[in-house]
Design a protein around this motif. Structure first.
Motif, short mmCIF file in Angstrom:
data_model
loop_
_atom_site.label_atom_id
_atom_site.label_comp_id
_atom_site.label_asym_id
_atom_site.label_seq_id
_atom_site.Cartn_x
_atom_site.Cartn_y
_atom_site.Cartn_z
N ILE A 119 0.84 -1.21 0.00
CA ILE A 119 0.00 0.00 0.00
C ILE A 119 0.87 1.25 0.00
N SER A 120 0.29 2.35 -0.40
CA SER A 120 1.05 3.61 -0.49
C SER A 120 1.30 4.17 0.92
N ASN A 122 0.59 7.05 2.05
CA ASN A 122 -0.58 7.77 2.54
C ASN A 122 -1.60 6.84 3.21
N GLU A 123 -1.69 5.60 2.69
CA GLU A 123 -2.64 4.63 3.26
C GLU A 123 -2.11 3.97 4.53
N LEU A 124 -0.82 4.13 4.76
CA LEU A 124 -0.18 3.51 5.93
C LEU A 124 -0.37 4.43 7.14
N ASP A 125 -1.61 4.62 7.52
CA ASP A 125 -1.93 5.52 8.63
C ASP A 125 -1.72 4.82 9.98
N THR A 128 -3.67 1.56 10.80
CA THR A 128 -3.12 0.43 10.05
C THR A 128 -1.86 -0.09 10.74
#
Length: 190
Positions: A119-120, A122-125, A128
């Motif tokens: 995942i990008s 940005n999606e690795l918040d 997560t």
């Protein structure tokens, strides 16, 4: 400290403790096996000594053992040998090779990591990231639970082996005391 960062650190700490618990449980399993090995060896040594008495000349009606021990002494000797055999069997059961839960394996870690690495950024918040460590904790919890159950099972059989060994030693000592009492009595009467 940012609350979401703190949550991640809490879960990381739990995963870290799980690894330490796994090592400690493994050490305990090894100690239980070592104690079982010693109990089995001691029972085996006493059993070998007991089998040294099993000769036809020791059990005839005129044998010295039969005259000194009598039927109660021979029964005690038989119980002693039975308890030694039981102790040996239980010690072997304690040490019996069984499936041991594995710690966090490389395959599981790769599977968990690959999903996150795909995942990008940005999606690795933070949620997560937190879930990544929670998933590790769940895997560890399952392994630790199985490990604790295996150790409890080992401890149960070891305790029974030690009790049987103790019973055999007491029984053998009573038999010897009975024989010695008769020998002393015969010496004093004559």
């Amino acid at each position: 400290m940012d609350p979401s960062q703190f949550r991640i650190e809490i879960v990381q700490a739990l995963v870290s403790v799980a690894g330490e618990n796994y090592k400690e449980n493994t050490r305990i399993a090894n100690v239980l096996d070592d104690k079982a090995q010693k109990a089995g060896a001691l029972a085996g040594a006493f059993l070998a000594a007991g089998f040294a008495f099993i000769k036809t000349e020791n059990f005839g009606p005129a044998s010295p053992l039969n005259r000194l021990a009598g039927l109660p002494g021979l029964l005690l000797l038989a119980v002693c040998i039975g308890l030694l055999l039981l102790s040996t069997i239980l010690a072997l059961r304690t040490m019996w090779v069984r499936a041991v839960p594995a710690p966090m394996s490389l395959a599981v870690m790769q599977e968990m990591s690959e999903d996150l690495l795909d995942i990008s950024d940005n999606e690795l918040d933070r949620p997560t990231q937190e879930n990544y460590f929670r998933d590790q904790g769940t895997v560890w919890a399952g392994a630790l639970e199985k490990q604790l159950a295996a150790n409890a099972n080992k401890a149960k059989y070891l305790r029974a082996s030690q009790l049987a060994l103790t019973g055999a030693i007491v029984c053998g000592a009573v038999t010897l005391l009975e024989i010695l009492g008769k020998v002393i009595y015969y010496r004093l009467v004559r």
